[in-house]
Design a protein around this motif. Structure first.
Motif, PDB file in Angstrom:
ATOM      1  N   GLU A   1      82.620  26.750  61.043  1.00 12.68           N
ATOM      2  CA  GLU A   1      83.026  27.854  62.720  1.00 12.68           C
ATOM      3  C   GLU A   1      82.111  26.572  63.832  1.00 12.68           C
ATOM      4  OE1 GLU A   1      80.863  31.572  64.883  1.00 12.68           O
ATOM      5  OE2 GLU A   1      80.172  30.742  63.242  1.00 12.68           O
ATOM      6  N   ALA A   2      81.336  26.259  63.365  1.00  9.38           N
ATOM      7  CA  ALA A   2      80.396  25.032  64.068  1.00  9.38           C
ATOM      8  C   ALA A   2      81.355  24.455  64.023  1.00  9.38           C
ATOM      9  CB  ALA A   2      79.082  24.047  63.379  1.00  9.38           C
ATOM     10  N   ASN A   3      82.135  23.595  63.490  1.00  7.48           N
ATOM     11  CA  ASN A   3      83.268  22.640  63.586  1.00  7.48           C
ATOM     12  C   ASN A   3      84.466  22.886  64.381  1.00  7.48           C
ATOM     13  OD1 ASN A   3      85.818  20.738  61.873  1.00  7.48           O
ATOM     14  ND2 ASN A   3      84.676  19.760  63.045  1.00  7.48           N
ATOM     15  N   LYS A   4      84.907  23.957  63.705  1.00  8.31           N
ATOM     16  CA  LYS A   4      86.781  24.709  64.014  1.00  8.31           C
ATOM     17  C   LYS A   4      86.349  25.290  66.138  1.00  8.31           C
ATOM     18  CE  LYS A   4      88.221  22.606  60.350  1.00  8.31           C
ATOM     19  NZ  LYS A   4      87.241  21.473  59.875  1.00  8.31           N
ATOM     20  N   THR A   5      85.619  25.758  65.707  1.00  6.32           N
ATOM     21  CA  THR A   5      85.346  26.671  66.775  1.00  6.32           C
ATOM     22  C   THR A   5      84.596  26.200  68.202  1.00  6.32           C
ATOM     23  OG1 THR A   5      84.643  28.905  65.340  1.00  6.32           O
ATOM     24  CG2 THR A   5      84.582  29.308  67.858  1.00  6.32           C
ATOM     25  N   LYS A   6      83.405  25.144  67.949  1.00  6.15           N
ATOM     26  CA  LYS A   6      82.101  25.005  68.558  1.00  6.15           C
ATOM     27  C   LYS A   6      82.946  23.555  68.909  1.00  6.15           C
ATOM     28  CE  LYS A   6      79.121  28.713  67.884  1.00  6.15           C
ATOM     29  NZ  LYS A   6      77.792  28.065  68.070  1.00  6.15           N
ATOM     30  N   GLY A   7      84.171  23.013  68.129  1.00  9.49           N
ATOM     31  CA  GLY A   7      84.413  21.329  68.067  1.00  9.49           C
ATOM     32  C   GLY A   7      83.162  19.917  67.561  1.00  9.49           C
ATOM     33  N   VAL A   8      81.513  20.542  66.758  1.00 17.08           N
ATOM     34  CA  VAL A   8      80.991  19.437  67.088  1.00 17.08           C
ATOM     35  C   VAL A   8      81.836  19.325  65.915  1.00 17.08           C
ATOM     36  CG1 VAL A   8      78.536  20.060  65.414  1.00 17.08           C
ATOM     37  CG2 VAL A   8      79.183  22.010  67.234  1.00 17.08           C
ATOM     38  N   THR A   9      80.923  17.544  66.032  1.00 18.47           N
ATOM     39  CA  THR A   9      80.665  16.686  64.410  1.00 18.47           C
ATOM     40  C   THR A   9      79.791  17.204  63.511  1.00 18.47           C
ATOM     41  OG1 THR A   9      81.842  15.475  66.757  1.00 18.47           O
ATOM     42  CG2 THR A   9      81.356  14.025  64.417  1.00 18.47           C
ATOM     43  N   THR A  10      80.426  17.064  62.318  1.00 13.45           N
ATOM     44  CA  THR A  10      79.575  17.300  61.457  1.00 13.45           C
ATOM     45  C   THR A  10      79.349  16.309  60.535  1.00 13.45           C
ATOM     46  OG1 THR A  10      81.137  18.560  60.209  1.00 13.45           O
ATOM     47  CG2 THR A  10      79.801  19.939  61.671  1.00 13.45           C
ATOM     48  N   ILE A  11      78.498  16.012  59.344  1.00 14.92           N
ATOM     49  CA  ILE A  11      78.820  14.747  58.836  1.00 14.92           C
ATOM     50  C   ILE A  11      77.359  15.515  57.837  1.00 14.92           C
ATOM     51  CG2 ILE A  11      77.896  12.491  58.177  1.00 14.92           C
ATOM     52  CD1 ILE A  11      78.327  12.285  61.417  1.00 14.92           C
ATOM     53  N   VAL A  12      78.330  15.856  56.683  1.00 17.30           N
ATOM     54  CA  VAL A  12      77.081  16.747  55.829  1.00 17.30           C
ATOM     55  C   VAL A  12      77.425  15.687  54.170  1.00 17.30           C
ATOM     56  CG1 VAL A  12      76.964  18.446  53.878  1.00 17.30           C
ATOM     57  CG2 VAL A  12      77.845  18.937  56.509  1.00 17.30           C
ATOM     58  N   SER A  13      75.858  15.272  53.752  1.00 25.84           N
ATOM     59  CA  SER A  13      76.203  15.413  52.448  1.00 25.84           C
ATOM     60  C   SER A  13      75.533  15.590  51.750  1.00 25.84           C
ATOM     61  CB  SER A  13      74.946  13.535  52.018  1.00 25.84           C
ATOM     62  OG  SER A  13      73.756  14.231  51.935  1.00 25.84           O
ATOM     63  N   SER A  14      75.996  15.684  50.290  1.00 30.52           N
ATOM     64  CA  SER A  14      76.367  17.100  49.086  1.00 30.52           C
ATOM     65  C   SER A  14      76.415  16.024  48.024  1.00 30.52           C
ATOM     66  CB  SER A  14      76.843  18.174  49.086  1.00 30.52           C
ATOM     67  OG  SER A  14      76.379  19.188  47.926  1.00 30.52           O
ATOM     68  N   HIS A  15      75.856  16.637  46.869  1.00 29.67           N
ATOM     69  CA  HIS A  15      76.954  16.306  45.455  1.00 29.67           C
ATOM     70  C   HIS A  15      77.313  17.546  44.151  1.00 29.67           C
ATOM     71  CE1 HIS A  15      72.193  13.893  44.626  1.00 29.67           C
ATOM     72  NE2 HIS A  15      73.694  13.262  44.941  1.00 29.67           N
ATOM     73  N   ASP A  16      77.670  18.791  45.648  1.00 27.05           N
ATOM     74  CA  ASP A  16      78.336  19.381  45.185  1.00 27.05           C
ATOM     75  C   ASP A  16      80.138  19.418  45.771  1.00 27.05           C
ATOM     76  OD1 ASP A  16      79.799  21.896  45.200  1.00 27.05           O
ATOM     77  OD2 ASP A  16      78.052  22.401  44.496  1.00 27.05           O
ATOM     78  N   LEU A  17      80.458  18.965  44.895  1.00 24.40           N
ATOM     79  CA  LEU A  17      82.460  18.305  45.354  1.00 24.40           C
ATOM     80  C   LEU A  17      82.634  19.296  45.634  1.00 24.40           C
ATOM     81  CD1 LEU A  17      83.013  15.915  42.586  1.00 24.40           C
ATOM     82  CD2 LEU A  17      82.415  15.967  44.853  1.00 24.40           C
ATOM     83  N   ASN A  18      82.710  20.785  44.982  1.00 24.42           N
ATOM     84  CA  ASN A  18      83.673  22.030  45.621  1.00 24.42           C
ATOM     85  C   ASN A  18      83.168  21.892  46.936  1.00 24.42           C
ATOM     86  OD1 ASN A  18      84.886  23.383  43.078  1.00 24.42           O
ATOM     87  ND2 ASN A  18      82.776  22.738  42.439  1.00 24.42           N
ATOM     88  N   HIS A  19      81.501  22.542  47.439  1.00 22.58           N
ATOM     89  CA  HIS A  19      81.304  22.689  48.637  1.00 22.58           C
ATOM     90  C   HIS A  19      82.102  22.111  49.576  1.00 22.58           C
ATOM     91  CE1 HIS A  19      79.160  26.262  46.912  1.00 22.58           C
ATOM     92  NE2 HIS A  19      78.263  25.518  47.025  1.00 22.58           N
ATOM     93  N   ILE A  20      81.589  20.570  49.547  1.00 20.62           N
ATOM     94  CA  ILE A  20      82.309  19.705  50.218  1.00 20.62           C
ATOM     95  C   ILE A  20      83.831  19.253  50.733  1.00 20.62           C
ATOM     96  CG2 ILE A  20      82.399  17.241  48.740  1.00 20.62           C
ATOM     97  CD1 ILE A  20      79.571  17.117  51.714  1.00 20.62           C
ATOM     98  N   THR A  21      85.043  19.603  49.572  1.00 25.68           N
ATOM     99  CA  THR A  21      85.848  19.122  50.126  1.00 25.68           C
ATOM    100  C   THR A  21      86.459  20.613  50.381  1.00 25.68           C
ATOM    101  OG1 THR A  21      86.164  20.027  47.957  1.00 25.68           O
ATOM    102  CG2 THR A  21      86.403  18.132  48.481  1.00 25.68           C
ATOM    103  N   ASP A  22      85.565  21.409  50.531  1.00 20.12           N
ATOM    104  CA  ASP A  22      85.443  23.232  51.116  1.00 20.12           C
ATOM    105  C   ASP A  22      85.173  22.921  52.773  1.00 20.12           C
ATOM    106  OD1 ASP A  22      86.714  25.738  51.650  1.00 20.12           O
ATOM    107  OD2 ASP A  22      84.314  26.497  50.707  1.00 20.12           O
ATOM    108  N   VAL A  23      83.935  22.027  52.892  1.00 15.31           N
ATOM    109  CA  VAL A  23      83.641  21.976  54.371  1.00 15.31           C
ATOM    110  C   VAL A  23      84.267  20.961  54.472  1.00 15.31           C
ATOM    111  CG1 VAL A  23      81.552  21.700  55.762  1.00 15.31           C
ATOM    112  CG2 VAL A  23      81.708  23.105  54.338  1.00 15.31           C
ATOM    113  N   CYS A  24      84.494  19.723  54.617  1.00 16.06           N
ATOM    114  CA  CYS A  24      84.620  18.544  55.224  1.00 16.06           C
ATOM    115  C   CYS A  24      86.553  18.408  55.432  1.00 16.06           C
ATOM    116  CB  CYS A  24      83.832  16.961  55.228  1.00 16.06           C
ATOM    117  SG  CYS A  24      82.554  18.242  55.004  1.00 16.06           S
TER     118      CYS A  24
END
Length: 252
Positions: free
Chosen positions: A178-201
């Motif tokens: 929502e922050a990224n798509k609705t508000k245009g926030v640039t998000t940089i997220v690290s994660s070991h969880d490949l499912n989560h990171i490919t879902d969000v980024c």
């Protein structure tokens, strides 16, 4: 451009832990950073946030050099670990403090916290606990909430999914989208969880030994590509371990 990295290097004890010749992250992008432990992800985050200084090169945020700069701090929110919190405060005291730094009244913060009720899962507020007495997962929730309170243009989170339960992971993913798509926030997220990171980024940076070895747009095959990389890498490490063991036995 939100983030511009040029000739960035960090060396510890003669070992280069980050080596990024060039990297650009546009405003409004959602970027995921993946890699095994020791890949340099957190060191890169800390240089982008001017928490440590590079040995060579520079980071620009919104065309301003980050090192020694101040303007970028007004639109950047980050949570890397519990060291970002003030552990002798209650969650409410800390969140009011963060809100106050951004000229938000107590009432404004309270209003924002109501919207975060589901994310907190009734485990954070009005419990009479200091932040230091919360679980690592609940400390993470407080850190993420403090970032959201700031209404940033740039949001950086290091391993936010690591210690939180599945329900909170799901809610956090929705908050980030929502922050990224609705508000245009640039998000940089690290994660070991490949499912989560490919879902969000929408874009994935794969780091290995301080170097970004892949920079790919997320599509239907990205998860498989990453799984293959980490699977092959693990198999290779296991093979090296077996060979080392055989060598040891032969030498004895």
């Amino acid at each position: 451009m939100m983030i511009e990295i040029k000739s960035l290097k960090k060396i510890y004890g003669g070992v280069t832990v980050v080596n990024v010749p060039q990297l650009s992250i546009a405003k409004g992008e959602s970027v995921g950073l993946v890699g095994n432990n020791g890949a340099g992800k957190t060191t890169l985050f800390r240089m982008i946030l001017d928490l440590i200084r590079p040995d060579t090169g520079e980071v620009l945020s919104n065309v301003e050099v980050v090192a020694g700069g101040e303007n970028w701090k007004t639109y950047t929110a980050s949570y890397l670990d519990e060291g970002f919190l003030i552990d002798y405060l209650t969650p409410e005291e800390y969140l009011y403090f963060i809100g106050g730094l951004h000229q938000q009244s107590k009432a404004t913060v309270d209003e924002a916290l109501v919207k975060l009720g589901d994310f907190f899962n009734d485990e954070i507020l009005k419990k009479g606990k200091y932040i230091r007495d919360l679980s690592k997962g609940n400390q993470c929730k407080v850190g993420v909430a403090s970032c959201m309170l700031q209404n940033p243009q740039l949001l950086m989170l290091d391993e936010p999914f690591a210690n939180i339960d599945p329900s909170t992971q799901f809610r956090l993913k929705n908050m980030l989208k929502e922050a990224n798509k609705t508000k245009g926030v640039t998000t940089i997220v690290s994660s070991h969880d490949l499912n989560h990171i490919t879902d969000v980024c929408d874009r994935i940076l794969l780091m290995e030994k301080g170097v970004i070895i892949k920079d790919i747009a997320t599509n239907s095959s990205t998860l498989k590509e990453l799984e293959n990389y980490f699977g092959v890498g693990q198999a290779f490490e296991e093979l090296v371990s077996v060979i080392d063991k055989i060598d040891e036995e032969e030498n004895h």
